[in-house]
Enzyme design. Structure first.
Site, mmCIF file in Angstrom:
data_model
loop_
_atom_site.group_PDB
_atom_site.id
_atom_site.type_symbol
_atom_site.label_atom_id
_atom_site.label_comp_id
_atom_site.label_asym_id
_atom_site.label_seq_id
_atom_site.Cartn_x
_atom_site.Cartn_y
_atom_site.Cartn_z
ATOM 1 C CE LYS A 195 -39.184 -25.209 -19.435
ATOM 2 N NZ LYS A 195 -38.151 -25.520 -18.448
ATOM 3 C CE LYS A 248 -40.900 -28.827 -19.420
ATOM 4 N NZ LYS A 248 -39.886 -28.259 -18.595
HETATM 5 C C1 PBG Z 1 -36.594 -26.443 -15.186
HETATM 6 C C2 PBG Z 1 -37.623 -27.395 -15.680
HETATM 7 C C3 PBG Z 1 -39.014 -27.345 -15.525
HETATM 8 C C4 PBG Z 1 -39.506 -28.513 -16.079
HETATM 9 C C5 PBG Z 1 -38.420 -29.217 -16.588
HETATM 10 N N1 PBG Z 1 -37.260 -28.508 -16.351
HETATM 11 C C6 PBG Z 1 -39.882 -26.360 -14.832
HETATM 12 C C7 PBG Z 1 -39.986 -24.987 -15.317
HETATM 13 O O1 PBG Z 1 -39.459 -24.609 -16.360
HETATM 14 O O2 PBG Z 1 -40.601 -24.227 -14.575
HETATM 15 C C8 PBG Z 1 -40.934 -28.913 -16.088
HETATM 16 C C9 PBG Z 1 -41.187 -30.371 -16.081
HETATM 17 C C10 PBG Z 1 -42.559 -30.767 -15.686
HETATM 18 O O3 PBG Z 1 -43.454 -29.940 -15.423
HETATM 19 O O4 PBG Z 1 -42.787 -31.980 -15.648
HETATM 20 N N2 PBG Z 1 -36.356 -25.355 -16.039
HETATM 21 ZN ZN ZN Z 2 -35.258 -23.682 -15.014
#
Ligand code: PBG
Ligand code: ZN
Length: 324
Positions: A195, A248
């Protein structure tokens, strides 16, 4: 004059031939729809930065879950937006919390729908970070403890799969131990493994009211240029007990989706995130692109790269366009 003997256009001449040589097909079975759940009742509130996406209350999310089942989409991933936030994210592992109640309601209405929960603290902390802050830093180990408690409470509420999205080290192992210790050994872990600290999460943070109040997430989410490190993250999560690995965002990281597909035997998920969705919808609203075609093209590309599961806000629209 010598003409080519190989003519790749021969098999592209009409739709029938194109169907016959098509190498990848998106299926409803690939799709996971993210859903945002808020307090209240009768809520179906549009999210400005994500046209077509809404925040639901527990009662209306059940109705939406029925639409998901009717559309032939096998799974949803739930995100909770609590009314109250505090420093330790107390709402995250509250047995009566927003996600826990939503899971119970959705599973009792639609037992065959696969319910995944996003496990993180950022929606529940008043500072908006994904972990516990001490002296201005996000501390790893105390955060892991809170995340494991959160995953356990989601599983107790009936989640089929828990999906940690925090990027703390060791959280998959801690969650696996907590689940096994709670006799929830059949609950699977979908790890947000690779991520990245991405600009494409902007619309989500509006939707979930989870933008960090100070600093950014770069001390825990990955640096976009790093490929080898992403493989280490995925391998570590696998060794700690992850059942499915996720990359992601999706399109900017398709190289890693393809590489994960080659390297590991487990199912690979990819998250077509809020910013990727919003860019397509916004350009389509301006008449600059055909939104449906652009969305289908994005998602089939993610599949072609090797993803087994695609998390997408367009799951219902896309499912409606696919042959049953
Ligand atoms: C929470 C989370 C996020 C997303 C999924 N879980 C946001 C982040 O990490 O700031 C992003 C999902 C999206 O942008 O569609 N940790
Ligand atoms: Zn988070």
């Amino acid at each position: 004059m010598s003409y080519p003997r190989t003519r790749l256009r021969r098999l592209r001449r009409n739709d029938t031939l194109r169907r016959m040589v098509r190498e990848t097909a998106l299926s409803r079975d690939d799709l996971v729809l993210p859903l945002f759940v808020v307090e209240g009742s009768g809520v179906r509130e549009p999210i400005a930065s994500m046209p077509g996406v809404h925040r639901f209350s527990v009662d209306t999310v059940v109705r939406e879950a029925k639409r998901v089942v009717a559309a032939g989409v096998p799974a949803v991933i739930l995100f909770g937006i609590p009314e109250r936030k505090d420093a330790r994210g107390s709402g995250a592992d509250d047995p009566g919390g927003i996600v826990q109640r939503a899971v119970e309601a959705v599973k009792s209405a639609e037992p065959d729908l696969c319910v995944i929960t996003d496990v993180c603290l950022c929606e529940y902390t008043d500072h908006g970070h994904c972990g516990i802050i001490e002296n201005g830093d996000v501390r790893n180990d105390p955060s892991v403890e809170r995340l494991a408690a959160t995953a356990l409470s989601h599983a107790r509420a009936g989640a089929d799969i828990v999906a940690p999205s925090d990027m703390m080290d060791g959280r998959v192992g801690a969650i696996r131990s907590a689940l096994d210790g709670g006799s929830l050994e059949d609950v699977a872990i979908l790890a947000y493994s690779a991520k990245f600290a991405s600009a494409y999460y902007g619309p989500f943070r509006d939707a979930a009211e989870s933008a960090p109040a100070f600093g950014d997430r770069r001390s825990y989410q990955m640096d976009p240029p790093n490929r080898r490190e992403a493989l280490r993250e995925m391998r570590a999560d696998l060794e700690e007990g992850a059942d499915v690995l996720m990359v992601k965002p999706a399109l900017p990281y398709l190289d890693l989706v393809a590489e994960a597909r080659r390297e590991f035997e487990v199912p690979i998920a990819a998250y077509h995130v809020s910013g990727e969705y919003a860019m397509i919808v916004a350009a389509a609203e301006r008449g600059w692109i055909d939104g449906d075609r652009a969305m289908d093209e994005a998602l089939v590309s993610i599949k072609r790269a090797g993803a087994d599961w695609i998390l997408t806000y367009a799951a219902l629209d896309v499912a409606a366009r696919l042959a049953p």
